[in-house]
Structures are given as C-alpha cells and as structure tokens.
Write a protein that holds these residues in place. Structure first.
Motif, PDB file in Angstrom:
ATOM      1  N   LYS A   1     -26.618 -16.917   9.703  1.00  0.00           N
ATOM      2  CA  LYS A   1     -25.869 -16.770   8.453  1.00  0.00           C
ATOM      3  C   LYS A   1     -24.400 -16.660   8.840  1.00  0.00           C
ATOM      4  N   ILE A   2     -23.612 -17.679   8.521  1.00  0.00           N
ATOM      5  CA  ILE A   2     -22.255 -17.804   9.050  1.00  0.00           C
ATOM      6  C   ILE A   2     -21.241 -17.723   7.909  1.00  0.00           C
ATOM      7  N   PHE A   3     -20.221 -16.884   8.065  1.00  0.00           N
ATOM      8  CA  PHE A   3     -19.195 -16.697   7.051  1.00  0.00           C
ATOM      9  C   PHE A   3     -17.810 -16.936   7.643  1.00  0.00           C
ATOM     10  N   PHE A   4     -16.968 -17.644   6.885  1.00  0.00           N
ATOM     11  CA  PHE A   4     -15.561 -17.803   7.216  1.00  0.00           C
ATOM     12  C   PHE A   4     -14.754 -17.211   6.068  1.00  0.00           C
ATOM     13  N   ILE A   5     -13.889 -16.259   6.372  1.00  0.00           N
ATOM     14  CA  ILE A   5     -13.076 -15.615   5.350  1.00  0.00           C
ATOM     15  C   ILE A   5     -11.608 -15.899   5.637  1.00  0.00           C
ATOM     16  N   GLN A   6     -10.977 -16.657   4.728  1.00  0.00           N
ATOM     17  CA  GLN A   6      -9.552 -16.938   4.835  1.00  0.00           C
ATOM     18  C   GLN A   6      -8.796 -15.961   3.940  1.00  0.00           C
ATOM     19  N   ALA A   7      -8.213 -14.951   4.539  1.00  0.00           N
ATOM     20  CA  ALA A   7      -7.431 -13.937   3.822  1.00  0.00           C
ATOM     21  C   ALA A   7      -6.786 -13.041   4.863  1.00  0.00           C
ATOM     22  N   CYS A   8      -5.823 -12.270   4.438  1.00  0.00           N
ATOM     23  CA  CYS A   8      -5.201 -11.315   5.353  1.00  0.00           C
ATOM     24  C   CYS A   8      -6.084 -10.086   5.527  1.00  0.00           C
ATOM     25  N   GLN A   9      -5.788  -9.327   6.552  1.00  0.00           N
ATOM     26  CA  GLN A   9      -6.452  -8.050   6.760  1.00  0.00           C
ATOM     27  C   GLN A   9      -5.463  -6.897   6.666  1.00  0.00           C
ATOM     28  N   GLY A  10      -4.275  -7.149   6.238  1.00  0.00           N
ATOM     29  CA  GLY A  10      -3.263  -6.105   6.107  1.00  0.00           C
ATOM     30  C   GLY A  10      -1.928  -6.716   5.766  1.00  0.00           C
ATOM     31  N   LYS A  11      -0.848  -5.935   5.905  1.00  0.00           N
ATOM     32  CA  LYS A  11       0.482  -6.414   5.533  1.00  0.00           C
ATOM     33  C   LYS A  11       1.466  -6.421   6.702  1.00  0.00           C
ATOM     34  N   LYS A  12       0.982  -6.165   7.901  1.00  0.00           N
ATOM     35  CA  LYS A  12       1.858  -6.249   9.056  1.00  0.00           C
ATOM     36  C   LYS A  12       2.082  -7.711   9.433  1.00  0.00           C
ATOM     37  N   LYS A  13       3.251  -7.982   9.998  1.00  0.00           N
ATOM     38  CA  LYS A  13       3.590  -9.322  10.477  1.00  0.00           C
ATOM     39  C   LYS A  13       3.813  -9.262  11.979  1.00  0.00           C
ATOM     40  N   ASP A  14       3.111 -10.103  12.688  1.00  0.00           N
ATOM     41  CA  ASP A  14       3.166 -10.108  14.147  1.00  0.00           C
ATOM     42  C   ASP A  14       4.320 -10.990  14.618  1.00  0.00           C
ATOM     43  N   LYS A  15       5.308 -10.392  15.276  1.00  0.00           N
ATOM     44  CA  LYS A  15       6.454 -11.152  15.795  1.00  0.00           C
ATOM     45  C   LYS A  15       6.251 -11.598  17.234  1.00  0.00           C
ATOM     46  N   GLY A  16       5.047 -11.372  17.772  1.00  0.00           N
ATOM     47  CA  GLY A  16       4.757 -11.806  19.134  1.00  0.00           C
ATOM     48  C   GLY A  16       5.129 -10.775  20.164  1.00  0.00           C
ATOM     49  N   ALA A  17       4.542 -10.888  21.335  1.00  0.00           N
ATOM     50  CA  ALA A  17       4.828 -10.007  22.470  1.00  0.00           C
ATOM     51  C   ALA A  17       4.695  -8.531  22.096  1.00  0.00           C
ATOM     52  N   GLY A  18       3.761  -8.245  21.196  1.00  0.00           N
ATOM     53  CA  GLY A  18       3.499  -6.870  20.817  1.00  0.00           C
ATOM     54  C   GLY A  18       4.462  -6.297  19.813  1.00  0.00           C
ATOM     55  N   MET A  19       5.439  -7.093  19.317  1.00  0.00           N
ATOM     56  CA  MET A  19       6.412  -6.595  18.351  1.00  0.00           C
ATOM     57  C   MET A  19       5.884  -6.819  16.949  1.00  0.00           C
ATOM     58  N   VAL A  20       5.833  -5.773  16.160  1.00  0.00           N
ATOM     59  CA  VAL A  20       5.259  -5.843  14.833  1.00  0.00           C
ATOM     60  C   VAL A  20       6.234  -5.328  13.804  1.00  0.00           C
ATOM     61  N   GLU A  21       6.427  -6.086  12.723  1.00  0.00           N
ATOM     62  CA  GLU A  21       7.263  -5.629  11.627  1.00  0.00           C
ATOM     63  C   GLU A  21       6.365  -5.145  10.510  1.00  0.00           C
ATOM     64  N   GLN A  22       6.580  -3.895  10.031  1.00  0.00           N
ATOM     65  CA  GLN A  22       5.801  -3.346   8.954  1.00  0.00           C
ATOM     66  C   GLN A  22       6.678  -3.222   7.714  1.00  0.00           C
ATOM     67  N   SER A  23       6.014  -3.157   6.564  1.00  0.00           N
ATOM     68  CA  SER A  23       6.777  -3.003   5.335  1.00  0.00           C
ATOM     69  C   SER A  23       7.440  -1.644   5.312  1.00  0.00           C
TER      70      SER A  23
END
Length: 469
Positions: free
Chosen positions: A285-307
């Motif tokens: 039983k296989i599911f694909f869910i296209q949606a976000c899991q939160g509101k953080k934005k990943d800027k790469g290299a471990g840098m994260v911008e939060q609201s």
C-alpha cells in the motif's frame, strides 16, 4: 581465440578484476564492436556487482573468436583503462603512456570514478532539458537479472512482491488546485498553480506502469476521505498493490480539502489496513503526499530561516504567516505547499513518501510542477526497470536535494517511511496476463508485453506567478 591469448586472459584474471574500473563502459565497447551479442550483454548486465559482470564477460571472451582478445585490449585503451590494458599486453605499455592522465593524489581517483559511474542523475533540478512532465516515457525491463527477479516473484519468492497482472492495481490520484471555497471560508489558502503538471505526469507514469488510474480533482475534505475509502475498500483480489497520491495543502498532521476542512493523515492511511481492507493484506500500500511538513525554509548547509516569532499564529492558522510573505515573491516560479507531518503507525506493507522532511516547506514550480512529484516521475520512468522502490526513492531524495529557488536559494529534501516486508519492483513491461497481440517472447522463452500508455490531455497554460500552497 588462439591458445596464447587464452593463456594471457587466464593469468591476468585476478589483476583485471582489481584494475578495471568502468566495467559497464567496457561491456558497451565490446558490444559496439560486435564482439558480444545483445543477449550476452543483457546477461552480463544482469549481475548487480561489477566484479560479477567482469567475470561473466571474461568467461565469454575466449569463445568469441580470434579477434576478441585484441578488441578487448582496444576497448580498454578507449575507456582509459590503461593499467588493465598493460596486464593484457605489457609490451605495448610505452605506446599509450602519453594518453594516460597524471596520477591523482591518493583517494581522489576513487572519488572521481565513483562520480562518473554511480551518479546517473541530472546535475540540477528541475531540468527541462532532461525531463518534460507531459512527455513521460517508462523504460521497460530488458536486463536478464530483473527478468529472473520477476520469475522468482511468480514462483512464490518470500523476498519479492509479485507484480505480474495486466492491471497491477488501482492508482488513486487526488489533485487539489482551486481553494476558492477555503478562502471564502476565511482561510488564506492560495490556488496551487502548476499542480496540473504533477497530475498529468503521474497519470502518464502509472498508466504506463499498468495501473488503473483514477483521478479526482478539487476534493473537499470529506470527498478525499470518501475517495480513498471507496477505492481501498474495493476487492483487490485481482490486483497486486494499491497506490495513492494526494496533492494538496496541509498543516501538521493534517491535509486540507479545497473547502478548508482538515483530515488527519492517520485516518487516510487507516483506510488500507487489514481490518478495513482484507484483500490488500500482504500487498503493498503505497502513498505519495505532496505538501509541506512545516514552515521552515532550508537555506542549505544546515542554515534554516524560520518565521518571525512576533508574526507567528496558532497551529490552526499557521498558513496565514506563509501567505502574507508571498506578496513580495510574485516574480518567482517556485512555490511551497502548506504544512504536513506524517504520523503513521507501523502497519505492515505500507510505504509513505513525503515531499519534505518534518517542519520544512515543499516547493512548487508553476512551469514544471513540484520538485518532489516531478523527481518521482523522472526517476521512476527512467530507472524503475532496474531498481527497487527503496532505491528509487533514495535517488528521488538525492535529486530533490539538488534543487534550489532562484532568489533566496532555498533547498528541500524529501523523505520516505516503509514497513514493506519484501522488495518491491514495478517490473515495467513484464506481465503474465496480456492480450495476444501485445505478446512477444524473450530469448529465454518468457513472455513480455509492450506498453501502450493512454496519453492524457496537454496541460492548460499556466503563469509563472508565485502563490504559496
């Protein structure tokens, strides 16, 4: 092959196994020179380990005529395998020395070879030059090794799921785009421009994979639940598996209907458990869910911008923060969907793939579709003829991680969770129950079918303006 050349191959066996790096290139070169036949090439490539491929090749070469030894040497030179060539003809070492690249520092050569051989993905993503979402074409199985896996599954293998029917199963595709009703109800949920590319690409992919595709568009929350429950509740005795993709907005632990009402993801998954759907017991039983899991934005290299904390609102209204920032990003093509975090139990034989990791947004391009769904379509269509589902999804994660937005260079990585108890292959083109006019026979006597996918309509024109969700 004359006795001297056979003797050289025999004494060079061990050294060649250690020195030949690009085995696939060597095999292709010998096939191009007609030293080995297509059937021989397929048998060789059916081995999963390079050393086994090379052993199979070297078992064949002494039987391939008087020119095989020299052709093997020439191919090694052409592929830059100079050390291996020297093992065969040490007397000619000086003639090709000028062609040899300088020896890199220890460790560098191994890395370079690995990048060339192992990385079969586009350098950037999305890349219109390698993937058109409305011209998806699935590569069928040709390798002997995968045919053997198919035969083993038919014979009742305890380690491989049997996918062999003319119709593998139901693929339910729920695509939510128009959220006007949700906005009328006071929610800040934008339309999901560009999702039509995801819908059409998934439709084409799973039709060619021999699924019965059922598409539901712009579903209210209850309609989503009804559709999944209806399709999962059907008899699946004549199917091999069940697949569902949901493209919509969401928040933590939930997905949205176009009316703005919410559904727990747990409830969706529960529709396919053994108690509610006994004919899917022991089937994937296989599911694909296209949606976000939160509101953080990943800027790469471990840098994260939060609201901003000052602008945060309770979880039930957290999308408002995201929507309010979109006004300043209208010229970008990248968008992200609303949030969703998976919460599933350890149900047997369930596979759940998510567009992004917990707490982070997922991006959508209005001209190409979402990074995640388009990566799934590209990887599955080009590589599912030789890789299992977990390997395919690992490549999807890799490909999605290569994408970034144009302005702020935000990143994304997808994830998956599996309780599958066997290895899952799609086996494209291999079918036991097929109509006679589609049937062809392989060299070993097994029968396969050509796939003739139904082509969906071309997508409507979409602008490149940005809207979240």
């Amino acid at each position: 092959m004359d006795p001297e050349h056979k003797h050289r191959l025999q004494i060079a066996w061990a050294q060649l196994l250690e020195t030949v790096g690009n085995v696939i290139g060597v095999v292709d070169g010998l096939f191009a020179k007609k030293v080995i036949t297509r059937a021989m090439k397929e048998r060789i490539m059916g081995h999963t380990v390079d050393s086994d491929k090379l052993r199979a090749l070297m078992d064949l070469l002494p039987k391939r005529g008087p020119e095989a030894f020299d052709a093997f040497y020439d191919v090694l030179i052409e592929q830059g395998e100079f050390e291996a060539a020297d093992v065969l003809k040490p007397e000619l070492r000086d003639k090709h020395k000028a062609l040899s690249p300088p020896h890199p520092a220890v460790g560098i050569q191994e890395t370079a070879v690995s990048l060339i051989i192992d990385d079969d993905l586009p350098e950037k993503w999305p890349d219109p030059s390698v993937h058109d979402p409305v011209r998806t074409k699935v590569v069928p199985v040709t390798e002997e090794g995968m045919r053997q896996n198919f035969a083993n599954a038919l014979a009742g293998s305890k380690s491989i799921f049997p996918l062999w029917r003319k119709t593998r199963g139901i693929f339910l595709l729920i695509d939510n785009n128009n959220f006007k009703d949700a906005r009328t109800a006071g929610l800040d949920l934008g339309d999901r421009d560009g999702t039509n590319f995801d819908r059409l690409a998934l439709d084409m992919l799973f039709r060619q994979l021999d699924f019965d595709v059922i598409v539901e568009k712009d579903c209210k929350a209850q309609e989503i639940a009804d559709a999944v429950q209806r399709e999962a509740g059907k008899s699946h005795l004549n199917f091999d598996c069940f697949v569902c993709a949901i493209l919509t907005h969401g928040e933590r632990d939930i997905i949205y209907g176009v009316d703005g009402n919410k559904l727990l993801l747990d409830e969706i998954i529960a529709f396919v458990d053994g108690e509610k759907c006994p004919t899917l017991i022991d089937k994937p039983k296989i599911f694909f869910i296209q949606a976000c899991q939160g509101k953080k934005k990943d800027k790469g290299a471990g840098m994260v911008e939060q609201s901003s904390a000052a602008g945060d609102k309770p979880a039930d209204d957290s999308i408002s923060n995201i929507i309010s920032r979109v006004i300043n990003l209208r010229m970008q093509t990248e968008q992200h969907d609303a949030e969703l975090e998976k919460r599933t139990g350890t149900k047997s034989d369930i596979f759940l793939a998510m567009a992004t990791v917990p707490d982070f947004v997922s991006w959508r391009n209005t001209n190409h579709g979402t990074w995640f769904i388009q990566a799934v379509v590209f990887i599955f269509s080009t590589l599912c003829h030789k890789y299992d589902l977990l390997s395919l999804m690992t490549k999807v994660n890799n490909l999605v991680s290569r994408a970034e937005t144009k302005e702020e260079r935000y990143k994304q990585v997808s994830e998956f969770k599996s309780s599958l108890t066997k290895t899952f292959y799609f086996f494209p083109g291999l079918t036991k129950e097929v109509s006679s006019q589609l049937m062809t026979s392989s060299s070993d006597g097994r029968q396969t079918a050509h796939v003739h996918p139904q082509q969906p309509q071309q997508p409507e024109d979409t602008s490149s303006s940005v809207m979240y969700g």
